[in-house]
Write an enzyme that holds these catalytic residues in place. Structure first.
Site, PDB file in Angstrom:
ATOM      1  N   SER A   1       0.862  -1.181   0.000  1.00 24.36           N
ATOM      2  CA  SER A   1       0.000   0.000   0.000  1.00 24.36           C
ATOM      3  C   SER A   1       0.898   1.231   0.000  1.00 24.36           C
ATOM      4  O   SER A   1       1.691   1.406  -0.920  1.00 24.36           O
ATOM      5  CB  SER A   1      -0.963  -0.031   1.200  1.00 24.36           C
ATOM      6  OG  SER A   1      -1.836   1.065   1.170  1.00 24.36           O
ATOM      7  N   THR A   2       0.825   2.066   1.030  1.00 20.97           N
ATOM      8  CA  THR A   2       1.606   3.304   1.068  1.00 20.97           C
ATOM      9  C   THR A   2       3.111   3.017   0.943  1.00 20.97           C
ATOM     10  O   THR A   2       3.657   2.240   1.711  1.00 20.97           O
ATOM     11  CB  THR A   2       1.333   4.056   2.380  1.00 20.97           C
ATOM     12  OG1 THR A   2      -0.065   4.252   2.509  1.00 20.97           O
ATOM     13  CG2 THR A   2       2.041   5.399   2.392  1.00 20.97           C
TER      14      THR A   2
ATOM     15  N   HIS B   1      -2.665  -1.177  -3.316  1.00 20.94           N
ATOM     16  CA  HIS B   1      -3.857  -0.370  -3.085  1.00 20.94           C
ATOM     17  C   HIS B   1      -3.808   0.881  -3.953  1.00 20.94           C
ATOM     18  O   HIS B   1      -3.087   1.831  -3.647  1.00 20.94           O
ATOM     19  CB  HIS B   1      -3.964   0.029  -1.612  1.00 20.94           C
ATOM     20  CG  HIS B   1      -4.156  -1.136  -0.699  1.00 20.94           C
ATOM     21  ND1 HIS B   1      -3.964  -1.042   0.661  1.00 20.94           N
ATOM     22  CD2 HIS B   1      -4.524  -2.415  -0.931  1.00 20.94           C
ATOM     23  CE1 HIS B   1      -4.208  -2.214   1.218  1.00 20.94           C
ATOM     24  NE2 HIS B   1      -4.552  -3.065   0.272  1.00 20.94           N
TER      25      HIS B   1
ATOM     26  N   ASP C   1      -4.303  -5.021   5.937  1.00 22.60           N
ATOM     27  CA  ASP C   1      -4.618  -5.912   4.824  1.00 22.60           C
ATOM     28  C   ASP C   1      -3.459  -6.879   4.598  1.00 22.60           C
ATOM     29  O   ASP C   1      -2.292  -6.484   4.591  1.00 22.60           O
ATOM     30  CB  ASP C   1      -4.881  -5.085   3.565  1.00 22.60           C
ATOM     31  CG  ASP C   1      -5.416  -5.919   2.425  1.00 22.60           C
ATOM     32  OD1 ASP C   1      -6.024  -6.968   2.681  1.00 22.60           O
ATOM     33  OD2 ASP C   1      -5.234  -5.503   1.260  1.00 22.60           O
TER      34      ASP C   1
END
Length: 372
Positions: free
Chosen positions: A188-189, A216, A312
């Site tokens: 993600s990030t 993401h 997640d």
């Protein structure tokens, strides 16, 4: 002219908003000023104003529009990182292919994350929640880094982390004795940078296995990401198509707005695109990819959880472990945000917790047959 906010509590995270739209500046500033833990450091109409003011305004997080007159976000980004070296930059982009490509480029240049601006299918309430969450997570990383007495950039921090000997994770599981049949990556990030770095170092080892990637990102952005990862890895890389067989040497990226899952068609593993509800507030999500890949590849699956906010992937790594597969998590020092990998480590399912620079060599050795 750029405007500065009134004095705020000392511990409030300072946010600099850079956008040529007066409507966006007004709306965003209201949201920030309504939060007691956030403070508006300033408002700028373009990148040039932001570069001139960043040192004085001392932002923790810079919300930077991609496309602006006079000086756009891509041009301003390296100058802002120099003017405010401790700040994290969150790129704000419209959902167009051109802006998506510019955003991926910005992430490669040092931006920490990207957010899709409201409009063109992006709900304003969802955007507000996503924006404030990302600002808080990135700002918390800045504050924790500052409290540790570090003023180094994330790039230098990753180099320092990679130069140290990785410590074994508590309760580390042994790696699977089965040959690696597939590699699944979740992020993600900070993920686009981490994925590009990892895949560029892995390229020679990927000829014998398919690679699945869930990052993401919204639709449009994932197509640009796939192109970027293909260039970095020098391997075929594309958004997965529903029903296509998973071929060795090919990288398949979950398209924005669909979960990428693995299914079996006879003896062949194939990609399926699932339009089910979000998991962990994400679509695509890492958990369904990990779960389904574990059910098809079993002990031959190697899953890697890279930098990202939230948790997640934590349920998915349990499924991978239960099927006999192996899991590697990125360590905290080299992660932009240690949410997802930290949650994976907390399950006790990981076989190793490694700095980013050490993950590709480890995967290469596992694919080549190392089992210790």
């Amino acid at each position: 002219m750029p405007t500065s906010a009134a004095a705020a509590p000392a511990e409030a995270l300072r946010v600099l908003v850079v956008d040529d739209s007066a409507v966006v500046r007004t709306l965003t500033s209201r949201w920030i000023e309504a939060e007691p833990d956030l403070a508006l450091a300033g408002l700028c109409r373009n990148g040039r104003e932001a570069v001139e003011q960043a040192g004085r305004l001392r932002p923790d997080v810079i919300l930077l529009d991609v496309e602006m007159p006079d000086m756009d976000g891509i041009t301003a980004l390296p100058l802002l990182l120099k003017a405010a070296p401790d700040a994290m930059v969150l790129m704000a982009s419209a959902l167009t292919r051109r802006n998506a490509e510019m955003s991926i480029r910005a992430l490669a240049l040092g931006a920490s994350d990207v957010i899709a601006k409201p409009g063109q299918g992006v709900d304003q309430a969802a955007y507000r929640q996503d924006l404030l969450t990302k600002v808080r997570v990135l700002g918390d990383h800045v504050r924790r880094r500052t409290r540790r007495g570090s003023t180094t950039s994330l790039v230098r921090a990753a180099v320092i982390a990679a130069s140290t000997t990785p410590q074994p994770a508590a309760r580390a599981r042994p790696f699977s004795a089965a040959p690696v049949r597939a590699l699944a990556l979740g992020a993600s990030t900070g993920g686009p940078q981490a994925l590009a770095s990892l895949l560029s170092g892995l390229s020679p080892a990927l000829g014998s296995i398919p690679v699945l990637v869930t990052q993401h990102m919204p639709a449009t952005f994932t197509a640009a990401l796939a192109e970027h990862l293909g260039l970095a890895s020098r391997r075929p890389c594309r958004e997965a198509a529903d029903g296509e067989p998973l071929a060795p040497g090919v990288i398949y990226v979950a398209p924005g707005g669909r979960h990428l899952v693995v299914a079996r068609r006879g003896a062949q593993a194939c990609a399926r695109l699932d339009d089910g509800p979000p998991e962990n507030y994400c679509k695509p999500a890492v958990d369904p990819m990990f779960r389904s890949a574990a059910s098809v590849y079993g002990a031959g699956l190697l899953a890697v959880v890279l930098t990202g906010m939230g948790s997640d992937g934590a349920c998915g790594v349990r499924a991978v472990a239960a099927a006999g597969g192996s899991i590697i998590a990125q360590d905290e020092a080299s992660s932009v945000v240690w949410g997802m990998p930290g949650a994976a480590v907390a399950t006790g399912s990981c076989s190793a917790v490694l700095p980013l620079a050490a993950i590709a060599p480890k995967i290469t050795r596992l694919v080549a047959g190392e089992r210790a």
